[in-house]
Design a protein around this motif. Structure first.
Motif, PDB file in Angstrom:
ATOM      1  N   ALA A 104      37.743   7.213  45.556  1.00 35.13           N
ATOM      2  CA  ALA A 104      38.679   7.375  46.689  1.00 35.13           C
ATOM      3  C   ALA A 104      39.630   6.184  46.844  1.00 35.13           C
ATOM      4  N   TYR A 105      39.492   5.213  45.964  1.00 31.67           N
ATOM      5  CA  TYR A 105      40.283   3.974  45.994  1.00 31.67           C
ATOM      6  C   TYR A 105      41.780   4.206  46.257  1.00 31.67           C
ATOM      7  N   PRO A 106      42.426   5.167  45.561  1.00 31.12           N
ATOM      8  CA  PRO A 106      43.870   5.323  45.786  1.00 31.12           C
ATOM      9  C   PRO A 106      44.212   5.757  47.218  1.00 31.12           C
ATOM     10  N   GLU A 129      53.387  -2.521  36.453  1.00 30.19           N
ATOM     11  CA  GLU A 129      53.509  -1.161  35.911  1.00 30.19           C
ATOM     12  C   GLU A 129      52.227  -0.314  36.091  1.00 30.19           C
ATOM     13  N   ASP A 130      51.060  -0.967  35.989  1.00 25.41           N
ATOM     14  CA  ASP A 130      49.803  -0.208  36.015  1.00 25.41           C
ATOM     15  C   ASP A 130      49.518   0.460  37.359  1.00 25.41           C
ATOM     16  N   GLN A 131      50.259   0.080  38.405  1.00 25.61           N
ATOM     17  CA  GLN A 131      50.005   0.666  39.730  1.00 25.61           C
ATOM     18  C   GLN A 131      50.933   1.842  40.044  1.00 25.61           C
ATOM     19  N   ALA A 135      46.596   3.940  52.405  1.00 21.87           N
ATOM     20  CA  ALA A 135      46.406   3.515  53.794  1.00 21.87           C
ATOM     21  C   ALA A 135      46.874   2.073  53.997  1.00 21.87           C
ATOM     22  N   ASP A 136      46.620   1.208  53.009  1.00 26.58           N
ATOM     23  CA  ASP A 136      47.061  -0.186  53.109  1.00 26.58           C
ATOM     24  C   ASP A 136      48.562  -0.246  53.395  1.00 26.58           C
ATOM     25  N   ILE A 137      49.285   0.538  52.623  1.00 27.37           N
ATOM     26  CA  ILE A 137      50.749   0.492  52.685  1.00 27.37           C
ATOM     27  C   ILE A 137      51.238   1.164  53.966  1.00 27.37           C
TER      28      ILE A 137
HETATM   29  P1  TYM Z   1      45.157  -5.758  40.906  1.00 26.97           P
HETATM   30  O1  TYM Z   1      44.339  -6.663  41.764  1.00 26.97           O
HETATM   31  O2  TYM Z   1      44.530  -5.143  39.709  1.00 26.97           O
HETATM   32  O3  TYM Z   1      46.452  -6.491  40.416  1.00 26.97           O
HETATM   33  C1  TYM Z   1      47.311  -7.160  41.325  1.00 26.97           C
HETATM   34  C2  TYM Z   1      48.760  -6.986  40.882  1.00 26.97           C
HETATM   35  O4  TYM Z   1      48.947  -7.522  39.581  1.00 26.97           O
HETATM   36  C3  TYM Z   1      49.554  -6.544  38.737  1.00 26.97           C
HETATM   37  N1  TYM Z   1      49.032  -6.697  37.378  1.00 26.97           N
HETATM   38  C4  TYM Z   1      49.789  -6.830  36.291  1.00 26.97           C
HETATM   39  N2  TYM Z   1      51.124  -6.862  36.128  1.00 26.97           N
HETATM   40  C5  TYM Z   1      51.595  -7.030  34.874  1.00 26.97           C
HETATM   41  N3  TYM Z   1      50.794  -7.157  33.788  1.00 26.97           N
HETATM   42  C6  TYM Z   1      49.446  -7.129  33.896  1.00 26.97           C
HETATM   43  N4  TYM Z   1      48.674  -7.268  32.820  1.00 26.97           N
HETATM   44  C7  TYM Z   1      48.889  -6.959  35.198  1.00 26.97           C
HETATM   45  N5  TYM Z   1      47.621  -6.887  35.670  1.00 26.97           N
HETATM   46  C8  TYM Z   1      47.730  -6.725  36.993  1.00 26.97           C
HETATM   47  C9  TYM Z   1      49.155  -5.220  39.350  1.00 26.97           C
HETATM   48  O5  TYM Z   1      50.051  -4.190  38.976  1.00 26.97           O
HETATM   49  C10 TYM Z   1      49.193  -5.525  40.824  1.00 26.97           C
HETATM   50  O6  TYM Z   1      50.505  -5.403  41.321  1.00 26.97           O
HETATM   51  N6  TYM Z   1      45.216  -1.477  43.455  1.00 26.97           N
HETATM   52  C11 TYM Z   1      45.806  -2.777  43.359  1.00 26.97           C
HETATM   53  C12 TYM Z   1      45.693  -3.620  44.617  1.00 26.97           C
HETATM   54  C13 TYM Z   1      46.162  -2.939  45.872  1.00 26.97           C
HETATM   55  C14 TYM Z   1      47.513  -2.727  46.253  1.00 26.97           C
HETATM   56  C15 TYM Z   1      47.430  -2.081  47.522  1.00 26.97           C
HETATM   57  C16 TYM Z   1      48.730  -3.008  45.661  1.00 26.97           C
HETATM   58  C17 TYM Z   1      45.369  -2.455  46.843  1.00 26.97           C
HETATM   59  N7  TYM Z   1      46.132  -1.920  47.854  1.00 26.97           N
HETATM   60  C18 TYM Z   1      48.591  -1.689  48.201  1.00 26.97           C
HETATM   61  C19 TYM Z   1      49.891  -2.615  46.358  1.00 26.97           C
HETATM   62  C20 TYM Z   1      49.801  -1.978  47.603  1.00 26.97           C
HETATM   63  C21 TYM Z   1      45.104  -3.550  42.251  1.00 26.97           C
HETATM   64  O7  TYM Z   1      43.993  -3.281  41.915  1.00 26.97           O
HETATM   65  O8  TYM Z   1      45.802  -4.617  41.807  1.00 26.97           O
END
Ligand code: TYM
Length: 345
Positions: free
Chosen positions: A128-130, A149-151, A135-137
């Protein structure tokens, strides 16, 4: 209660931040502080979707906060806080659990990667993480979300959730004073810059990640100068010299990654870097890269370590940020409750 431009983003406190986090996301966060109201979160609720040692988690929350400040996020200007101190995140996530569809979550590639083969053993939270991320946003009705890019896929889901909520409760949204029927905005992903996807130093086809078992695959912000130099020296390359132009990157992901990192760290265009180093051997280029990486990352790491010496001050920053975040989220959450039909007394 107009929708105003507002930035929200976050990082997980699971181990040290790395160069991908910094170049992919944080560089844009720092830039956006100049033009926007920004909220930057340490997403500790997300971190526990996989088991975290409680003592290490506490330390990681403080370390990520220290890194935010050391990298240039200003806690007086932007709101810096940890997610678990603002209950609106968990409350709105529950509402979104009831808005999002199973089919949508089943498509999330990150869950598939993280859960691996043994899906039955993954936590419900990981699945359910996404919804929590949406909700965060949307607890702040944020409009811009700078991420790597991965998000991207998670952001698309957040947009779908915002839209479905607006559709499902269209009549009530209007009745509660939003004449255009729009309560949640469609948050825009901000995925820009030369390093939106920084790759592993050991394998140019995999992204740099905290969860890679090899520490040599990533440059951690907390690494000391010798470690950074060693990791760059050991970074995988191919036997050819550096190409003279971008076309020469075809089939050479490691070369492309190292040049991209150099360009991002120095602020120079990739073409200029290739103009300077094209035709040379990797050994010379790696020396130059180690120098810029040590200078930039080393400075942030040193400052973060200094800040970590005073954990009470970090906790004070988080308490102040959480209080300011609550002030924004509470009236939005009240409206959500009214719209959904809960009784508030
Ligand atoms: P997280 O903690 O994995 O990563 C934080 C941010 O770093 C970016 N990132 C990268 N960018 C370029 N190259 C890479 N190899 C790389 N690894 C990580 C991620 O894209 C991210 O921007 N789900 C999110 C955290 C989150 C979030 C949110 C973000 C929770 N709630 C609301 C935005 C809005 C995450 O796990 O990021």
């Amino acid at each position: 209660m107009q929708i105003q431009p507002r930035v929200f983003s976050g990082m997980q406190p699971t181990g040290s931040l790395h160069l991908g986090n910094y170049l992919g996301a944080m560089v844009n966060w720092i830039e956006m502080q100049k033009t926007h109201d920004c909220i930057y979160c340490v997403v500790d609720l997300h971190a526990i979707t996989v088991w975290q040692d409680p003592v290490e988690l506490k330390s990681a929350i403080r370390q990520v906060t220290a890194t935010y400040i050391a990298a240039g996020l200003d806690p007086k200007k932007s709101i810096l806080f940890n997610q678990s101190q603002v209950s609106a995140h968990a409350e709105l996530a529950w509402v979104f659990n009831c808005v999002a569809r199973l089919g949508w979550l089943n498509r999330m590639t990150q869950f598939k990667e993280k859960a691996g083969k043994d899906r039955e053993q993954a936590s419900v939270g990981l699945y359910a993480y996404p919804n929590l991320m949406a909700a965060d946003i949307l607890a702040y009705r944020a409009t811009h979300v700078p991420v790597g890019e991965d998000q991207k896929q998670h952001l698309e889901l957040a947009r779908d959730i915002a839209q479905k909520f607006n559709n499902d409760f269209g009549k009530e949204i209007v009745e509660h004073g939003f004449a255009d029927g729009i309560f949640f905005p469609q948050p825009e992903p901000v995925i820009t810059g030369p390093a939106t996807r920084v790759m592993s130093l050991r394998d140019g086809s995999k992204k740099m990640s905290k969860s890679d078992p090899s520490d040599l695959s990533r440059i951690n912000i907390m690494d000391d100068a010798d470690t950074i130099a060693k990791k760059i020296q050991k970074a995988k390359t191919d036997p050819e010299p550096l190409p003279a132009d971008k076309d020469g990157f075809a089939g050479r992901p490691e070369a492309e990654n190292l040049v991209g990192i150099y360009a991002a760290l120095t602020g120079e265009p990739v073409e200029k870097v290739l103009g300077d180093y094209g035709g040379q051997q990797f050994s010379a280029f790696k020396k130059a890269l180690a120098e810029v990486a040590t200078e930039k990352v080393g400075r942030i790491g040193d400052e973060a370590k200094r800040l970590m010496d005073d954990p009470a001050e970090i906790d004070r920053v988080l308490a102040d940020g959480s209080a300011r975040a609550r002030v924004i989220a509470a009236p939005i959450m009240d409206k959500v409750k009214d719209i959904v039909g809960f009784v508030r007394s």
